[in-house]
Design an enzyme around this catalytic site. Structure first.
Site, short mmCIF file in Angstrom:
data_model
loop_
_atom_site.label_atom_id
_atom_site.label_comp_id
_atom_site.label_asym_id
_atom_site.label_seq_id
_atom_site.Cartn_x
_atom_site.Cartn_y
_atom_site.Cartn_z
N SER A 148 0.84 -1.20 0.00
CA SER A 148 0.00 0.00 0.00
C SER A 148 0.88 1.24 0.00
O SER A 148 2.06 1.19 -0.29
CB SER A 148 -0.95 -0.03 1.19
OG SER A 148 -1.85 1.07 1.15
N TYR A 162 -6.08 6.62 -7.21
CA TYR A 162 -4.99 5.81 -6.67
C TYR A 162 -5.17 5.61 -5.16
O TYR A 162 -5.06 4.48 -4.64
CB TYR A 162 -3.66 6.48 -6.98
CG TYR A 162 -2.45 5.71 -6.51
CD1 TYR A 162 -1.94 4.67 -7.26
CD2 TYR A 162 -1.82 6.05 -5.32
CE1 TYR A 162 -0.82 3.97 -6.83
CE2 TYR A 162 -0.70 5.36 -4.89
CZ TYR A 162 -0.21 4.32 -5.65
OH TYR A 162 0.90 3.64 -5.21
N LYS A 166 -5.88 2.13 -2.91
CA LYS A 166 -4.96 1.65 -1.88
C LYS A 166 -5.64 1.48 -0.52
O LYS A 166 -5.33 0.55 0.22
CB LYS A 166 -3.76 2.60 -1.77
CG LYS A 166 -2.81 2.49 -2.96
CD LYS A 166 -2.26 1.06 -3.08
CE LYS A 166 -1.22 0.94 -4.16
NZ LYS A 166 -0.67 -0.43 -4.25
#
Length: 315
Positions: A148, A162, A166
């Protein structure tokens, strides 16, 4: 899984950056390693690094490496990636879901690109875990590590999709850990929250000062540490910064390493503006085709060599 000698690992996004460094570090620890990504010497991406180079580095350690060209945005490719590993090595003990892509944009991001980020960064790890579980269970257990990013916890400008992918990966980690504990399969998350000078992150941040960023090998050390832990160590969302200080690993290669601890939980409230916003599409002349561009280690976790439709950087 304290002893990794003779184990088999699979690392996604292994053509460059943290993925390549992790594949080599696992080989040095005794693993044979399958490497998945899109970039090969016969089909290179615009950012440096190929699977062939990583496999040669693995061979130099005395272990076996396997190149598996994979488009992680394609479900069948992800399934085939796991099957190919099992067919070649006969088992699978460690899975590192490292590959990730991004495109610059916030609420205005084209939905096609949003969907591609989710496919590579979140859907592919889910499919890989599901396919890996029977193999690991048959071997008596295993270790799954999801990589992550600090972007999971803080609303960095231009990294909306994004970051969503994550934080979703971290949620997948804790749920999969609960479900797979009876099968002696550990599932953990390694959050890169120290700036790492991977090829992808550097390509995405041309205006940033890269002089105080750690090499990819530092993060790889932490991922291998995680793979060595007993199966009872599971469901953890580890901050790279916090793990460095708690476990005394991942010694800095920098003259002035960071000293301020990053956040370890999701930001709450109205985030202040961050200046400058130094994330850029690395190849603006190539928008609309090619490899996905990557957010990078630190604010992101590195450009992922996983799929395509935009300016390409990639791990």
């Amino acid at each position: 899984m304290d002893d990794l000698e003779g184990k088999v690992a699979l690392v996604t996004g292994a053509s460059r950056g943290v993925g390549a460094a992790t594949a080599v570090a696992l080989a040095e620890a005794g693993c044979d390693v399958a490497c998945a990504a899109r970039a090969t010497e016969t089909s290179p991406q615009r950012t440096a690094g190929t699977l062939d180079e990583t496999v040669r580095r693995i061979a130099s350690t005395g272990r076996r490496g396997l190149s598996i060209p994979t488009d992680l945005a394609v479900d069948d490719d992800v399934v085939a990636m796991i099957a190919t590993t099992a067919e070649h090595f006969g088992r699978l003990d460690v899975l590192v879901n490292n590959a990730a892509i991004t495109f610059i944009g916030d609420l205005d991001i084209p939905l096609k690109r949003y969907d591609l980020i989710m496919a590579v960064n979140l859907r592919a790890p889910l499919i890989a875990i599901r396919e890996a579980v029977p193999l690991m269970a048959a071997g008596g257990g295993g270790s799954i590590i999801n990589v992550s990013s600090a972007a999971a916890l803080y609303p960095h400008p231009s990294l909306l999709a994004y970051g969503i992918s994550k934080i979703g990966l971290e949620r997948l980690t804790v749920d999969a850990a609960r479900q797979l504990a009876p099968s002696h399969i550990a599932v953990n998350c390694f959050r890169i929250d120290i700036a790492i000078a991977s090829e992808g992150f550097v390509a995405n941040t041309p205006g940033a000062d890269h002089s105080n960023w750690e090499p990819s090998e530092v993060a790889a050390e932490g991922i291998v540490w995680m793979a060595r832990q007993p199966v009872t160590y599971s469901g953890h969302r580890e901050s790279m910064f916090a793990l460095r200080h708690r476990a005394g690993i991942m010694a800095s290669r920098l003259a002035n390493p960071p000293t301020e601890a990053p956040a370890t939980e999701l930001f709450d409230g109205l985030a202040p503006a961050i200046a400058p916003d130094f994330f850029e599409e690395p190849y603006p002349d190539d928008l609309g085709s090619g490899a996905g561009s990557g957010a990078g280690d630190g604010a992101g976790d590195g450009a992922g060599d996983g799929a395509g439709d935009g300016a390409g950087s990639g791990r």
